[in-house]
Design a protein around this motif. Structure first.
Motif, short mmCIF file in Angstrom:
data_model
loop_
_atom_site.label_atom_id
_atom_site.label_comp_id
_atom_site.label_asym_id
_atom_site.label_seq_id
_atom_site.Cartn_x
_atom_site.Cartn_y
_atom_site.Cartn_z
N GLU A 44 51.59 55.11 50.07
CA GLU A 44 51.69 53.84 49.35
C GLU A 44 50.80 52.79 49.99
O GLU A 44 50.18 51.97 49.29
N TYR A 45 50.73 52.79 51.31
CA TYR A 45 49.84 51.86 52.01
C TYR A 45 48.39 52.10 51.60
O TYR A 45 47.64 51.16 51.33
N SER A 46 47.99 53.37 51.55
CA SER A 46 46.63 53.70 51.15
C SER A 46 46.35 53.26 49.72
O SER A 46 45.28 52.70 49.42
N LEU A 47 47.30 53.48 48.82
CA LEU A 47 47.12 53.05 47.43
C LEU A 47 47.00 51.53 47.33
O LEU A 47 46.22 51.01 46.52
N GLN A 48 47.77 50.82 48.16
CA GLN A 48 47.71 49.37 48.17
C GLN A 48 46.34 48.89 48.65
O GLN A 48 45.68 48.07 48.00
N LYS A 49 45.88 49.42 49.77
CA LYS A 49 44.59 48.98 50.33
C LYS A 49 43.44 49.38 49.42
O LYS A 49 42.54 48.57 49.14
N GLN A 50 43.44 50.62 48.94
CA GLN A 50 42.38 51.07 48.05
C GLN A 50 42.41 50.29 46.73
O GLN A 50 41.36 50.01 46.14
N GLY A 51 43.62 49.93 46.29
CA GLY A 51 43.75 49.15 45.07
C GLY A 51 43.13 47.78 45.19
O GLY A 51 42.49 47.28 44.25
N ILE A 52 43.33 47.13 46.34
CA ILE A 52 42.73 45.81 46.56
C ILE A 52 41.21 45.93 46.64
O ILE A 52 40.48 45.12 46.05
N ALA A 53 40.72 46.94 47.35
CA ALA A 53 39.28 47.13 47.46
C ALA A 53 38.66 47.35 46.08
O ALA A 53 37.60 46.78 45.76
N ALA A 54 39.31 48.17 45.26
CA ALA A 54 38.80 48.43 43.92
C ALA A 54 38.87 47.19 43.05
O ALA A 54 37.95 46.92 42.25
N ALA A 55 39.94 46.42 43.18
CA ALA A 55 40.08 45.19 42.39
C ALA A 55 38.99 44.18 42.74
O ALA A 55 38.40 43.55 41.86
N LEU A 56 38.71 44.03 44.04
CA LEU A 56 37.67 43.09 44.46
C LEU A 56 36.29 43.55 44.01
O LEU A 56 35.38 42.74 43.84
N SER A 57 36.12 44.87 43.81
CA SER A 57 34.83 45.42 43.39
C SER A 57 34.71 45.55 41.87
O SER A 57 33.63 45.90 41.38
N ASP A 58 35.79 45.28 41.14
CA ASP A 58 35.76 45.36 39.68
C ASP A 58 34.69 44.40 39.14
O ASP A 58 34.59 43.26 39.61
N PRO A 59 33.88 44.81 38.19
CA PRO A 59 32.80 43.95 37.70
C PRO A 59 33.26 42.58 37.21
O PRO A 59 32.61 41.56 37.48
N ALA A 103 33.26 42.15 53.08
CA ALA A 103 34.69 41.86 53.16
C ALA A 103 35.51 43.08 52.77
O ALA A 103 36.51 43.41 53.42
N VAL A 104 35.09 43.78 51.72
CA VAL A 104 35.79 45.00 51.29
C VAL A 104 35.71 46.06 52.38
O VAL A 104 36.70 46.74 52.69
N ALA A 105 34.54 46.22 52.99
CA ALA A 105 34.38 47.20 54.06
C ALA A 105 35.27 46.88 55.25
O ALA A 105 35.86 47.78 55.87
N THR A 106 35.39 45.59 55.59
CA THR A 106 36.26 45.19 56.70
C THR A 106 37.71 45.54 56.41
O THR A 106 38.43 46.05 57.27
N LEU A 107 38.15 45.28 55.18
CA LEU A 107 39.51 45.63 54.78
C LEU A 107 39.75 47.13 54.92
O LEU A 107 40.75 47.56 55.50
N LEU A 108 38.85 47.94 54.39
CA LEU A 108 39.05 49.38 54.39
C LEU A 108 39.01 49.97 55.79
O LEU A 108 39.65 50.99 56.07
#
Length: 230
Positions: A44-59, A103-108
């Motif tokens: 769940e933690y991975s889904l949360q973090k990956q979800g934020i990274a994907a959301a920030l990268s959404d066009p 910023a996304v890379a730092t989060l991941l």
């Protein structure tokens, strides 16, 4: 006495009285708060973090972050117990695609800070209010807190709003269903706070990416449809 007790926690964490960073032309200081309490397992933690990274990268989200003359400042922290709040992305002014990608890379790249502590949301919000004092001066200030449960340790969010500097601050929630059946009602009645506050709902962590993308888009465009009264 309650106020002194709450402030003593932040002084112990080294946050109270921290100087603010400086920047010009900032329309939004956005602070993302991620739940890492014991109810959130590794997947769940991975889904949360990956979800934020994907959301920030959404066009659409990326366009809302970077388009226009006024910038957005972003910071991210993880929270769980009373003294288990950790900054994973210090404040950064998103002035280019490269800065956003960094910023996304730092989060991941950041390791999970804690995994065995309870849900102390009031303390987490107090921590967030102090982090906002370090943000660049922006027209709006928003804390975006996600979680799958309700406070079971320390003081409640409403007490945090009474005793920490939340004047003019909006707190939006992302309630993740599955762990606690009370979570949506709790986020709507106890967590959402300030001008235009709203709660987005994720149907479990598998739905986190969609819900976070929608919530970020609403926040960045100052959309108040369905907002809650403070």
């Amino acid at each position: 006495m309650v106020r002194l007790a709450l402030w003593s926690v932040l002084f112990a964490l080294g946050l109270a009285g921290a100087p603010a960073a400086r920047a010009e032309g900032c329309r939004l200081a956005l602070l993302l708060a991620l739940d890492v309490s014991s109810s959130v397992d590794a997947e769940e933690y991975s889904l949360q973090k990956q979800g934020i990274a994907a959301a920030l990268s959404d066009p659409d989200v990326r366009g809302a972050l970077l388009d226009g003359d006024q910038r957005v400042a972003l910071s991210i922290y993880e929270w769980s117990g009373r003294r288990q709040s950790t900054v994973v992305l210090p404040w950064v002014l998103l002035d280019s695609a490269a800065t956003l990608q960094g910023a996304v890379a730092t989060l991941l790249a950041a390791p999970r800070s804690f995994d065995r502590f309870p849900t102390a949301m009031g303390f987490a919000l107090g921590f967030g209010s102090e982090l906002l004092r370090e943000a660049p001066p922006c027209t709006r200030q928003v804390i975006d807190i996600s979680g799958d449960g309700i406070t079971n340790d320390g003081f409640r969010p409403q007490q945090a709003y009474q005793h920490f500097p939340f004047a003019g601050v909006t707190v939006n929630g992302l309630a993740v269903m599955g762990s606690d059946p009370r979570v949506v009602e709790y986020f709507r009645g106890e967590v959402a706070h300030g001008p235009g506050a709203f709660v987005e709902i994720a149907e479990g962590y598998q739905d986190f990416r969609r819900a976070m993308t929608l919530k970020l888009f609403r926040e960045l465009n100052d959309m108040i449809v369905g907002s809650l009264e403070p």
